[in-house]
Scaffold this motif. Sequence first.
Motif, PDB file in Angstrom:
ATOM      1  N   ASN A   1     -12.643 -35.021   7.169  1.00 16.07           N
ATOM      2  CA  ASN A   1     -12.909 -35.652   8.468  1.00 16.07           C
ATOM      3  C   ASN A   1     -12.063 -36.890   8.722  1.00 16.07           C
TER       4      ASN A   1
ATOM      5  N   GLN B   1     -15.843 -30.080  20.748  1.00 12.00           N
ATOM      6  CA  GLN B   1     -17.271 -30.398  20.746  1.00 12.00           C
ATOM      7  C   GLN B   1     -17.987 -29.689  19.607  1.00 12.00           C
TER       8      GLN B   1
ATOM      9  N   PHE C   1     -17.186 -31.508  16.379  1.00 11.39           N
ATOM     10  CA  PHE C   1     -17.961 -32.751  16.262  1.00 11.39           C
ATOM     11  C   PHE C   1     -19.416 -32.452  15.931  1.00 11.39           C
ATOM     12  N   TRP C   2     -19.991 -31.451  16.542  1.00 13.47           N
ATOM     13  CA  TRP C   2     -21.383 -31.090  16.292  1.00 13.47           C
ATOM     14  C   TRP C   2     -21.578 -30.642  14.844  1.00 13.47           C
ATOM     15  N   ARG C   3     -20.625 -29.854  14.318  1.00 16.77           N
ATOM     16  CA  ARG C   3     -20.748 -29.332  12.954  1.00 16.77           C
ATOM     17  C   ARG C   3     -20.477 -30.394  11.893  1.00 16.77           C
ATOM     18  N   ARG C   4     -19.491 -31.257  12.099  1.00 15.97           N
ATOM     19  CA  ARG C   4     -19.046 -32.168  11.037  1.00 15.97           C
ATOM     20  C   ARG C   4     -19.487 -33.614  11.196  1.00 15.97           C
ATOM     21  N   LYS C   5     -19.794 -34.035  12.426  1.00 13.34           N
ATOM     22  CA  LYS C   5     -20.203 -35.422  12.702  1.00 13.34           C
ATOM     23  C   LYS C   5     -19.279 -36.432  11.996  1.00 13.34           C
ATOM     24  N   PRO C   6     -18.004 -36.469  12.411  1.00 11.15           N
ATOM     25  CA  PRO C   6     -17.021 -37.317  11.718  1.00 11.15           C
ATOM     26  C   PRO C   6     -17.275 -38.802  11.948  1.00 11.15           C
ATOM     27  N   PRO C   7     -16.839 -39.639  11.010  1.00  8.63           N
ATOM     28  CA  PRO C   7     -16.989 -41.094  11.181  1.00  8.63           C
ATOM     29  C   PRO C   7     -15.955 -41.625  12.175  1.00  8.63           C
TER      30      PRO C   7
END
Length: 107
Positions: free
Chosen positions: A41, A90, A93-99
């Motif tokens: 990420n 999108q 982002f939903w799957r990995r929720k990056p910092p």
Amino acid sequence: MRDLKLKVRYPKRFKVTTDSNHSEAISPNRLDRQFQGAEPNQVWTTDITYLWTLQRRLYVAVVIDLFSRQVVGWAIDEHMRTSLCVRALQIAFWRRKPPLGLLHHSD
């Protein structure tokens, strides 16, 4: 060929899909061809391709994490509009929720 009822099938003409002649701002190339990530990420890249089905051509947008080379987001549709790419991003982002600080590279 006539006896077997075969017909010649000519290849499709190449279709230009990139418009480089525009007045939009061009972002700096921060990735600079360094296609590896030090950790998950940190760097994502995207691309679009198409595939033929029995009914029609479909476009596929993918988001890949350069650390693992894993596809982290994708979207498929009958068009190649901005919404296809946005949907793939999108999903990533939903799957990995990056910092904060993620670098997203696209052509």
